[in-house]
Scaffold this motif. Structure first.
Motif, PDB file in Angstrom:
ATOM      1  N   MET A 177       0.837  -1.184   0.000  1.00 26.68           N
ATOM      2  CA  MET A 177       0.000   0.000   0.000  1.00 26.68           C
ATOM      3  C   MET A 177       0.883   1.249   0.000  1.00 26.68           C
ATOM      4  O   MET A 177       1.830   1.348   0.762  1.00 26.68           O
ATOM      5  CB  MET A 177      -0.892  -0.013   1.234  1.00 26.68           C
ATOM      6  CG  MET A 177      -1.822   1.140   1.320  1.00 26.68           C
ATOM      7  SD  MET A 177      -2.961   0.875   2.696  1.00 26.68           S
ATOM      8  CE  MET A 177      -3.212   2.528   3.173  1.00 26.68           C
ATOM      9  N   THR A 178       0.582   2.193  -0.853  1.00 24.63           N
ATOM     10  CA  THR A 178       1.345   3.428  -0.961  1.00 24.63           C
ATOM     11  C   THR A 178       0.521   4.588  -0.428  1.00 24.63           C
ATOM     12  O   THR A 178      -0.638   4.739  -0.777  1.00 24.63           O
ATOM     13  CB  THR A 178       1.710   3.697  -2.439  1.00 24.63           C
ATOM     14  OG1 THR A 178       2.448   2.590  -2.941  1.00 24.63           O
ATOM     15  CG2 THR A 178       2.533   4.941  -2.580  1.00 24.63           C
ATOM     16  N   LYS A 179       1.159   5.405   0.448  1.00 24.89           N
ATOM     17  CA  LYS A 179       0.510   6.596   0.981  1.00 24.89           C
ATOM     18  C   LYS A 179       1.080   7.810   0.271  1.00 24.89           C
ATOM     19  O   LYS A 179       2.284   7.910   0.075  1.00 24.89           O
ATOM     20  CB  LYS A 179       0.781   6.743   2.476  1.00 24.89           C
ATOM     21  CG  LYS A 179      -0.074   5.853   3.317  1.00 24.89           C
ATOM     22  CD  LYS A 179       0.062   5.980   4.815  1.00 24.89           C
ATOM     23  CE  LYS A 179       0.831   7.039   5.449  1.00 24.89           C
ATOM     24  NZ  LYS A 179       0.861   7.016   6.895  1.00 24.89           N
ATOM     25  N   LYS A 180       0.224   8.756  -0.134  1.00 25.07           N
ATOM     26  CA  LYS A 180       0.686   9.994  -0.735  1.00 25.07           C
ATOM     27  C   LYS A 180       0.945  11.000   0.382  1.00 25.07           C
ATOM     28  O   LYS A 180       0.117  11.191   1.260  1.00 25.07           O
ATOM     29  CB  LYS A 180      -0.341  10.519  -1.730  1.00 25.07           C
ATOM     30  CG  LYS A 180      -0.481   9.598  -2.914  1.00 25.07           C
ATOM     31  CD  LYS A 180      -1.302  10.203  -4.016  1.00 25.07           C
ATOM     32  CE  LYS A 180      -1.369   9.181  -5.130  1.00 25.07           C
ATOM     33  NZ  LYS A 180      -1.382   9.773  -6.431  1.00 25.07           N
ATOM     34  N   ILE A 181       2.121  11.619   0.343  1.00 25.28           N
ATOM     35  CA  ILE A 181       2.557  12.531   1.399  1.00 25.28           C
ATOM     36  C   ILE A 181       2.933  13.879   0.774  1.00 25.28           C
ATOM     37  O   ILE A 181       3.716  13.924  -0.171  1.00 25.28           O
ATOM     38  CB  ILE A 181       3.798  11.964   2.129  1.00 25.28           C
ATOM     39  CG1 ILE A 181       3.539  10.576   2.631  1.00 25.28           C
ATOM     40  CG2 ILE A 181       4.308  12.904   3.181  1.00 25.28           C
ATOM     41  CD1 ILE A 181       3.217  10.437   4.073  1.00 25.28           C
ATOM     42  N   GLU A 182       2.384  14.962   1.295  1.00 28.83           N
ATOM     43  CA  GLU A 182       2.738  16.295   0.794  1.00 28.83           C
ATOM     44  C   GLU A 182       4.089  16.749   1.314  1.00 28.83           C
ATOM     45  O   GLU A 182       4.925  17.243   0.580  1.00 28.83           O
ATOM     46  CB  GLU A 182       1.675  17.315   1.211  1.00 28.83           C
ATOM     47  CG  GLU A 182       0.435  17.284   0.355  1.00 28.83           C
ATOM     48  CD  GLU A 182      -0.510  18.421   0.690  1.00 28.83           C
ATOM     49  OE1 GLU A 182      -0.041  19.538   0.964  1.00 28.83           O
ATOM     50  OE2 GLU A 182      -1.720  18.176   0.683  1.00 28.83           O
ATOM     51  N   ASN A 183       4.325  16.578   2.599  1.00 26.83           N
ATOM     52  CA  ASN A 183       5.543  17.064   3.240  1.00 26.83           C
ATOM     53  C   ASN A 183       6.578  15.938   3.271  1.00 26.83           C
ATOM     54  O   ASN A 183       6.872  15.381   4.310  1.00 26.83           O
ATOM     55  CB  ASN A 183       5.223  17.565   4.651  1.00 26.83           C
ATOM     56  CG  ASN A 183       6.384  18.292   5.276  1.00 26.83           C
ATOM     57  OD1 ASN A 183       7.338  18.645   4.606  1.00 26.83           O
ATOM     58  ND2 ASN A 183       6.305  18.511   6.571  1.00 26.83           N
ATOM     59  N   HIS A 184       7.133  15.621   2.101  1.00 29.54           N
ATOM     60  CA  HIS A 184       8.068  14.505   1.995  1.00 29.54           C
ATOM     61  C   HIS A 184       9.517  14.963   2.192  1.00 29.54           C
ATOM     62  O   HIS A 184       9.809  16.159   2.111  1.00 29.54           O
ATOM     63  CB  HIS A 184       7.907  13.818   0.636  1.00 29.54           C
ATOM     64  CG  HIS A 184       8.162  14.720  -0.537  1.00 29.54           C
ATOM     65  ND1 HIS A 184       9.422  15.097  -0.931  1.00 29.54           N
ATOM     66  CD2 HIS A 184       7.312  15.327  -1.377  1.00 29.54           C
ATOM     67  CE1 HIS A 184       9.337  15.888  -1.975  1.00 29.54           C
ATOM     68  NE2 HIS A 184       8.061  16.053  -2.270  1.00 29.54           N
ATOM     69  N   PRO A 185      10.445  14.013   2.453  1.00 30.63           N
ATOM     70  CA  PRO A 185      11.861  14.375   2.577  1.00 30.63           C
ATOM     71  C   PRO A 185      12.382  14.997   1.276  1.00 30.63           C
ATOM     72  O   PRO A 185      11.833  14.757   0.199  1.00 30.63           O
ATOM     73  CB  PRO A 185      12.553  13.038   2.843  1.00 30.63           C
ATOM     74  CG  PRO A 185      11.472  12.109   3.293  1.00 30.63           C
ATOM     75  CD  PRO A 185      10.209  12.591   2.662  1.00 30.63           C
ATOM     76  N   ILE A 186      13.453  15.755   1.362  1.00 34.01           N
ATOM     77  CA  ILE A 186      14.039  16.436   0.204  1.00 34.01           C
ATOM     78  C   ILE A 186      14.924  15.488  -0.604  1.00 34.01           C
ATOM     79  O   ILE A 186      14.928  15.530  -1.825  1.00 34.01           O
ATOM     80  CB  ILE A 186      14.859  17.659   0.664  1.00 34.01           C
ATOM     81  CG1 ILE A 186      13.915  18.681   1.322  1.00 34.01           C
ATOM     82  CG2 ILE A 186      15.611  18.287  -0.491  1.00 34.01           C
ATOM     83  CD1 ILE A 186      14.612  19.814   2.008  1.00 34.01           C
ATOM     84  N   GLU A 187      15.673  14.616   0.083  1.00 35.14           N
ATOM     85  CA  GLU A 187      16.569  13.696  -0.628  1.00 35.14           C
ATOM     86  C   GLU A 187      16.682  12.386   0.120  1.00 35.14           C
ATOM     87  O   GLU A 187      16.338  12.288   1.291  1.00 35.14           O
ATOM     88  CB  GLU A 187      17.946  14.325  -0.851  1.00 35.14           C
ATOM     89  CG  GLU A 187      18.689  14.678   0.410  1.00 35.14           C
ATOM     90  CD  GLU A 187      20.014  15.368   0.149  1.00 35.14           C
ATOM     91  OE1 GLU A 187      20.946  15.143   0.942  1.00 35.14           O
ATOM     92  OE2 GLU A 187      20.135  16.127  -0.819  1.00 35.14           O
ATOM     93  N   ASP A 188      17.206  11.372  -0.583  1.00 30.93           N
ATOM     94  CA  ASP A 188      17.380  10.062   0.045  1.00 30.93           C
ATOM     95  C   ASP A 188      18.807   9.913   0.577  1.00 30.93           C
ATOM     96  O   ASP A 188      19.599  10.858   0.519  1.00 30.93           O
ATOM     97  CB  ASP A 188      16.978   8.932  -0.919  1.00 30.93           C
ATOM     98  CG  ASP A 188      18.005   8.602  -1.979  1.00 30.93           C
ATOM     99  OD1 ASP A 188      18.984   9.366  -2.190  1.00 30.93           O
ATOM    100  OD2 ASP A 188      17.852   7.552  -2.627  1.00 30.93           O
ATOM    101  N   VAL A 189      19.140   8.743   1.095  1.00 33.54           N
ATOM    102  CA  VAL A 189      20.448   8.518   1.725  1.00 33.54           C
ATOM    103  C   VAL A 189      21.605   8.665   0.756  1.00 33.54           C
ATOM    104  O   VAL A 189      22.739   8.872   1.173  1.00 33.54           O
ATOM    105  CB  VAL A 189      20.540   7.137   2.419  1.00 33.54           C
ATOM    106  CG1 VAL A 189      19.594   7.037   3.577  1.00 33.54           C
ATOM    107  CG2 VAL A 189      20.338   6.000   1.461  1.00 33.54           C
TER     108      VAL A 189
END
Length: 53
Positions: free
Chosen positions: A1-13
């Motif tokens: 299941m995928t949740k849509k998020i408005e305030n997501h992180p800027i970058e990954d590791v």
């Protein structure tokens, strides 16, 4: 299941930008883009990767 998020992180590791529409995973405090998941599992989690022939 995928949740849509408005305030997501800027970058990954790996320092790759996370843009609108990107899929990412969170492992504890680490965020990983779907496109970097295989690299993350091998390099950071020491998961064995196999290719069937």
């Amino acid at each position: 299941m995928t949740k849509k998020i408005e305030n997501h992180p800027i970058e990954d590791v790996f320092g790759d930008e996370i843009c609108e529409g990107d899929t990412y995973f969170v492992f504890g405090n680490e965020t990983v883009l779907q496109s970097n998941l295989k690299q993350y599992l091998i390099e950071k989690q020491q998961v064995q990767c196999y290719e069937a022939i």
